[in-house]
Scaffold this active site. Structure first.
Site, PDB file in Angstrom:
ATOM      1  N   GLU A   1       6.897 -38.940 -14.420  1.00 36.96           N
ATOM      2  CA  GLU A   1       7.035 -37.509 -14.649  1.00 36.96           C
ATOM      3  C   GLU A   1       5.975 -36.730 -13.880  1.00 36.96           C
ATOM      4  O   GLU A   1       4.862 -37.217 -13.685  1.00 36.96           O
ATOM      5  CB  GLU A   1       6.918 -37.219 -16.158  1.00 36.96           C
ATOM      6  CG  GLU A   1       8.081 -37.838 -16.922  1.00 36.96           C
ATOM      7  CD  GLU A   1       7.998 -37.688 -18.443  1.00 36.96           C
ATOM      8  OE1 GLU A   1       9.055 -37.662 -19.064  1.00 36.96           O
ATOM      9  OE2 GLU A   1       6.887 -37.607 -18.990  1.00 36.96           O
TER      10      GLU A   1
ATOM     11  N   CYS B   1       0.890 -31.212 -11.444  1.00 30.98           N
ATOM     12  CA  CYS B   1       0.224 -32.332 -12.099  1.00 30.98           C
ATOM     13  C   CYS B   1       1.068 -33.561 -11.786  1.00 30.98           C
ATOM     14  O   CYS B   1       2.225 -33.638 -12.199  1.00 30.98           O
ATOM     15  CB  CYS B   1       0.150 -32.050 -13.602  1.00 30.98           C
ATOM     16  SG  CYS B   1      -0.474 -33.441 -14.547  1.00 30.98           S
TER      17      CYS B   1
ATOM     18  N   CYS C   1       0.584 -46.962 -17.321  1.00 28.00           N
ATOM     19  CA  CYS C   1      -0.854 -46.860 -17.054  1.00 28.00           C
ATOM     20  C   CYS C   1      -1.543 -48.190 -17.322  1.00 28.00           C
ATOM     21  O   CYS C   1      -1.146 -48.936 -18.217  1.00 28.00           O
ATOM     22  CB  CYS C   1      -1.491 -45.775 -17.917  1.00 28.00           C
ATOM     23  SG  CYS C   1      -3.202 -45.402 -17.437  1.00 28.00           S
TER      24      CYS C   1
ATOM     25  N   CYS D   1      -6.049 -45.881 -23.504  1.00 29.83           N
ATOM     26  CA  CYS D   1      -6.600 -44.809 -24.337  1.00 29.83           C
ATOM     27  C   CYS D   1      -5.702 -44.613 -25.561  1.00 29.83           C
ATOM     28  O   CYS D   1      -4.495 -44.444 -25.436  1.00 29.83           O
ATOM     29  CB  CYS D   1      -6.691 -43.513 -23.539  1.00 29.83           C
ATOM     30  SG  CYS D   1      -7.642 -43.699 -22.022  1.00 29.83           S
TER      31      CYS D   1
ATOM     32  N   CYS E   1      -3.340 -41.372 -25.957  1.00 33.86           N
ATOM     33  CA  CYS E   1      -2.475 -40.957 -24.845  1.00 33.86           C
ATOM     34  C   CYS E   1      -1.117 -41.645 -24.925  1.00 33.86           C
ATOM     35  O   CYS E   1      -1.031 -42.866 -25.073  1.00 33.86           O
ATOM     36  CB  CYS E   1      -3.151 -41.282 -23.513  1.00 33.86           C
ATOM     37  SG  CYS E   1      -2.161 -40.798 -22.094  1.00 33.86           S
TER      38      CYS E   1
ATOM     39  N   CYS F   1      -0.943 -32.471 -21.348  1.00 35.42           N
ATOM     40  CA  CYS F   1      -1.817 -33.629 -21.137  1.00 35.42           C
ATOM     41  C   CYS F   1      -1.534 -34.723 -22.152  1.00 35.42           C
ATOM     42  O   CYS F   1      -1.525 -34.453 -23.353  1.00 35.42           O
ATOM     43  CB  CYS F   1      -3.274 -33.237 -21.340  1.00 35.42           C
ATOM     44  SG  CYS F   1      -4.015 -32.394 -19.999  1.00 35.42           S
TER      45      CYS F   1
HETATM   46  N1  SAH Z   1      -6.003 -41.576 -16.146  1.00 33.23           N
HETATM   47  C1  SAH Z   1      -6.520 -40.315 -15.732  1.00 33.23           C
HETATM   48  C2  SAH Z   1      -5.479 -39.211 -15.547  1.00 33.23           C
HETATM   49  C3  SAH Z   1      -4.389 -39.060 -16.606  1.00 33.23           C
HETATM   50  S1  SAH Z   1      -4.751 -38.329 -18.167  1.00 33.23           S
HETATM   51  C4  SAH Z   1      -7.601 -39.854 -16.700  1.00 33.23           C
HETATM   52  O1  SAH Z   1      -7.798 -40.503 -17.708  1.00 33.23           O
HETATM   53  O2  SAH Z   1      -8.282 -38.874 -16.409  1.00 33.23           O
HETATM   54  C5  SAH Z   1      -5.036 -36.629 -17.932  1.00 33.23           C
HETATM   55  C6  SAH Z   1      -5.938 -36.028 -19.019  1.00 33.23           C
HETATM   56  O3  SAH Z   1      -5.239 -35.875 -20.271  1.00 33.23           O
HETATM   57  C7  SAH Z   1      -7.143 -36.882 -19.314  1.00 33.23           C
HETATM   58  O4  SAH Z   1      -8.285 -36.083 -19.417  1.00 33.23           O
HETATM   59  C8  SAH Z   1      -6.791 -37.466 -20.681  1.00 33.23           C
HETATM   60  O5  SAH Z   1      -7.931 -37.884 -21.372  1.00 33.23           O
HETATM   61  C9  SAH Z   1      -6.077 -36.325 -21.328  1.00 33.23           C
HETATM   62  N2  SAH Z   1      -5.236 -36.698 -22.474  1.00 33.23           N
HETATM   63  C10 SAH Z   1      -4.618 -37.876 -22.701  1.00 33.23           C
HETATM   64  N3  SAH Z   1      -3.932 -37.828 -23.846  1.00 33.23           N
HETATM   65  C11 SAH Z   1      -4.107 -36.592 -24.368  1.00 33.23           C
HETATM   66  C12 SAH Z   1      -3.617 -35.919 -25.519  1.00 33.23           C
HETATM   67  N4  SAH Z   1      -2.799 -36.527 -26.370  1.00 33.23           N
HETATM   68  N5  SAH Z   1      -3.994 -34.635 -25.727  1.00 33.23           N
HETATM   69  C13 SAH Z   1      -4.800 -33.999 -24.830  1.00 33.23           C
HETATM   70  N6  SAH Z   1      -5.285 -34.581 -23.722  1.00 33.23           N
HETATM   71  C14 SAH Z   1      -4.941 -35.857 -23.477  1.00 33.23           C
END
Ligand code: SAH
Length: 346
Positions: free
Chosen positions: A94, A107, A114, A118, A121, A339
């Site tokens: 996406e 974006c 991935c 995390c 996420c 995000c």
């Molecule tokens: N892997 C990379 C890029 C993808 S995530 C990274 O970790 O930076 C993009 C951003 O969204 C990151 O800052 C991540 O921590 C944040 N993110 C992930 N899940 C989220 C959620 N449920 N709510 C808000 N931000 C989130």
């Protein structure tokens, strides 16, 4: 897909020129085809109207164009657009267009799924299926640029690597894509308008610094205390904060480019005064700013956005220490485009 045929976009311009010379044509034909493939975004050889039919047929017999296809486009009430992008092998990623009054940001994704885990996420639940090729990353940007012109009457102004995947686990292809995007064959965009967001892979942050990249760096920090960070981002066990800190100091020394820390505050996880103090300390190592991101729930009770009071505590403490802090509201939540929400739901 015919396995014997080569992906024509894996060839450089020079290789295309050689191909035409070896096939009894003018090397210049290579430049024309290259322009069709990259600047004009041709999806098929038949699109290449200034190339003779015979030549197009010859290309068809030798090559394929593995162009992405936007399978589904969803539009949010706030103007955000989410593309479900089908790759040549049927997998889907996406990408998102985020309009504000002053900019339009793409974006984009760097991996299918991935590599990291995390806990907060949605993409992490997909696991990593494969890395995207440079052209698959480039195509996402071009598709969004087209939509930006169509729906918002202006070209794309910024790009963030904050879609699916960890860009530093697919470094070579991300760099190749950025090179193409910033070249005149692509969008000719300044690298200063591009931000790579990483969960923090110290070795690769140093490599980027050595490569003297010109784009910006964002780090998804979320906690400056090892135990807390490891509990929500388990790979922190392998790449602890001290290593991250060292790599960021190295980055700043080489690039002079300020770092952005992305940070979500959750109830009962990182909303204590000691969490704030640890962040303040971490911010003293290199020039930086902090983006407090709103949490986007992913159907999980474990994580809840912290109270306004807790967030205000962060803001007051950081500002008192002269650390720049922005609060980032989420966009496109109604279409799961915010995000951490990218998970190929539809
Ligand atoms: N892997 C990379 C890029 C993808 S995530 C990274 O970790 O930076 C993009 C951003 O969204 C990151 O800052 C991540 O921590 C944040 N993110 C992930 N899940 C989220 C959620 N449920 N709510 C808000 N931000 C989130």
């Amino acid at each position: 897909m015919d396995v014997k045929k080569k992906d024509i976009r894996a060839l450089t311009k020079d290789q295309l020129r050689v191909f035409f010379r070896e096939n009894g044509d003018k090397p210049f034909r290579g430049n024309q085809v290259y322009e069709w493939l990259w600047s004009k975004g041709a999806h098929s050889f038949d699109d290449m109207t200034n190339i003779s039919k015979v030549t197009r047929q010859m290309l068809e017999e030798n090559f394929v164009i593995n162009h992405i296809r936007v399978d589904q486009m969803q539009r949010s009430t706030d103007g955000t657009i989410k593309n479900a992008v089908r790759l040549h092998d049927g997998l889907i990623v996406e990408s998102v267009l985020i309009p504000t009054p002053t900019r339009t940001t793409a974006c984009v994704s760097s991996q299918v799924g991935c590599s990291l885990d995390c806990k907060f996420c949605a993409t992490a639940r997909l696991k990593r299926m494969r890395n995207l090729n440079a052209d698959e990353i480039y195509d996402q940007v071009m598709a969004i640029d087209k939509e930006s012109k169509l729906y918002h009457n202006r070209p794309l102004s910024n790009i963030v690597f904050m879609g699916m995947g960890e860009p530093l686990m697919n470094y070579n292809n991300v760099i190749k894509a950025i090179d193409k995007i910033t070249s005149t064959e692509g969008l000719g965009m300044s690298p200063k308008r591009i931000t790579l967001s990483t969960s923090g892979v110290p070795k690769m942050i140093k490599k980027m610094a050595d490569d003297e990249v010109k784009f910006k760096l964002a780090v998804s920090l979320h906690s400056a205390i090892d135990d807390v960070r490891t509990s929500i981002m388990p790979f922190n066990q392998t790449f602890p904060l001290s290593d991250l800190q060292e790599s960021l100091e190295y980055w700043y020394k080489k690039t002079n480019s300020r770092i952005t820390y992305e940070y979500v505050v959750w109830n009962g996880i990182n909303d204590r005064q000691e969490d704030i103090d640890a962040l303040v300390r971490f911010c003293s190592y290199v020039p930086c700013k902090v983006n407090l991101i709103e949490y986007n729930p992913i159907d999980d009770d474990e994580f809840q956005q912290a109270s306004t009071k807790a967030i205000d505590n962060y803001i007051t403490t950081l500002e008192a220490r002269r650390i720049v802090v922005n609060v980032r509201r989420s966009r496109g939540k109604d279409i799961d485009a915010a995000c951490g929400q990218l998970a190929n739901k539809s």
